[in-house]
Design an enzyme around this catalytic site. Structure first.
Site, PDB file in Angstrom:
ATOM      1  CG  HIS A 199      -4.376   1.909   5.292  1.00 11.23           C
ATOM      2  ND1 HIS A 199      -4.752   1.681   4.311  1.00 11.23           N
ATOM      3  CD2 HIS A 199      -2.679   1.151   5.404  1.00 11.23           C
ATOM      4  CE1 HIS A 199      -4.238   0.260   4.412  1.00 11.23           C
ATOM      5  NE2 HIS A 199      -3.234   0.430   5.133  1.00 11.23           N
ATOM      6  CB  SER A 242      -0.902  -0.199   1.585  1.00  7.16           C
ATOM      7  OG  SER A 242      -2.155  -1.183   1.035  1.00  7.16           O
TER       8      SER A 242
END
EC number: 2.7.1.156
Lengths: 164, 164, 164
Positions: free
Chosen positions: C49, C14
């Site tokens: 995130h 990611s």
């Protein structure tokens, strides 16, 4: 010089890491065994590991405080393996932060170290939290180690491919 | 010439192995299907495999004694797949040594063989012994096969990367 | 230009996908968050995130109808992640065919899209059908996406290796 060998279970990463450190060391390297808990199945694996490495290594055992062992050692060290150490640290209630600190200190040492680590994150996400926590810790710590290593090898079917 | 295609479940290793053997064979290759146990889910997979390969292959079925089948065959052989064969050998109580012997004999044959094998060792270590034993056998045998293969391909997301 | 980042849990895919799209975008890219179900563990991951990506992205949330969101968007889109979207589609009883159709439409768009996907197929085959179905769908859809992408990266230990 720091090196990481990562790969799945029985991928051949340990054997290849041993060959790598033996080939690149001018002194007898140290085999830092991190295993703490030994059942019959583990015993068999350990014996196979010992047989594989013969007299080529001096063996030291330490399940938790690996920074101290590495720092006071003059020879190249093979950490076999980081995954077992993470497991032990979990068992003794150390946090991920504790593990990061210990590894960061090790990665700052000016010594030759080869790390061996199990790649555990490429299966289905397990339904028990402990396994998920282990995978998370293993992934984050593998990123930490790899970022500070000069060379990283991924092993599949006994073949180690350099990816860094 | 011996070749190994290794990769995870539904990674595309089978399709790519088929394309590879078809591209490199001047005679019609043999598809050695090792599946022994068939439930509804397996049936669906097998039918999809059959549809994929069309008339390009001659199909032989043998769940255990694959050395005999390969040896008496004149054409290039696609062993689809080694993992299922390991599974069958386990079920019929053959040992890892038996499997090594059978594979060693195959690897000594002077024939064109393409092996397909599931990479099963990159997830969390499972808590049941049979799964661990299977992973161990699969890892050790994949190392054995890869060490004797001229080419080894690792497949992810349908992309086969040559690693040997 | 279409790009796929595939890798295991906590492999670093990611972060690397974010760096990749930021480096290659002249306009502020869109972060398409597909997460639908949020428990405490998920919340923690999501917050991590969000913290990682700061103000670099405009965030949109859509758990299912991602084609519509991408089509009506002018900027490069990071689909984070395809695996969660597959999970949502399964939960809402969409079929694999539905997923293929949705993805095919997306892959035909003339836009810059970066897909992030979990590699879940390299562990032992799980004994529950839902997990097996998820792995199958994930594998087939990852092949579909990769076949239409210009670049594919496999990530291990934070290192993304281009495989296509």
């Amino acid at each position: 010089m720091k090196t990481l060998f990562i790969g799945g279970i029985k991928s051949g990463k340990s054997i290849n890491a041993q060959k790598h450190i033996l080939k690149n060391s001018i002194t007898k390297p140290t085999y830092l065994a991190t295993t703490e808990f030994v059942d019959a199945g583990m015993k068999e694996r350990i014996d196979a590991h010992i047989e594989n490495r013969g007299d080529d290594f001096e063996t030291l055992e330490e399940p938790l405080k690996i920074y101290e062992v590495i720092k006071t050692n003059k020879n190249p060290v093979l950490v076999e393996c980081v995954s077992m150490w993470i497991n032990n640290m979990f068992y003794h209630s150390f946090s991920l932060e504790d593990m990061k600190k210990e590894l960061t200190k090790i990665l700052e040492l000016n010594q030759d170290i080869v790390f061996v680590l199990n790649d555990v994150g490429s299966g289905i996400i397990p339904d028990n939290k402990l396994s998920r926590d282990f995978i998370d810790a293993s992934g984050k710590l593998s990123q930490l180690i790899a970022s500070e290593c000069d060379e990283v090898y991924h092993t599949i079917a006994g073949i180690s491919t350099r990816i860094k």
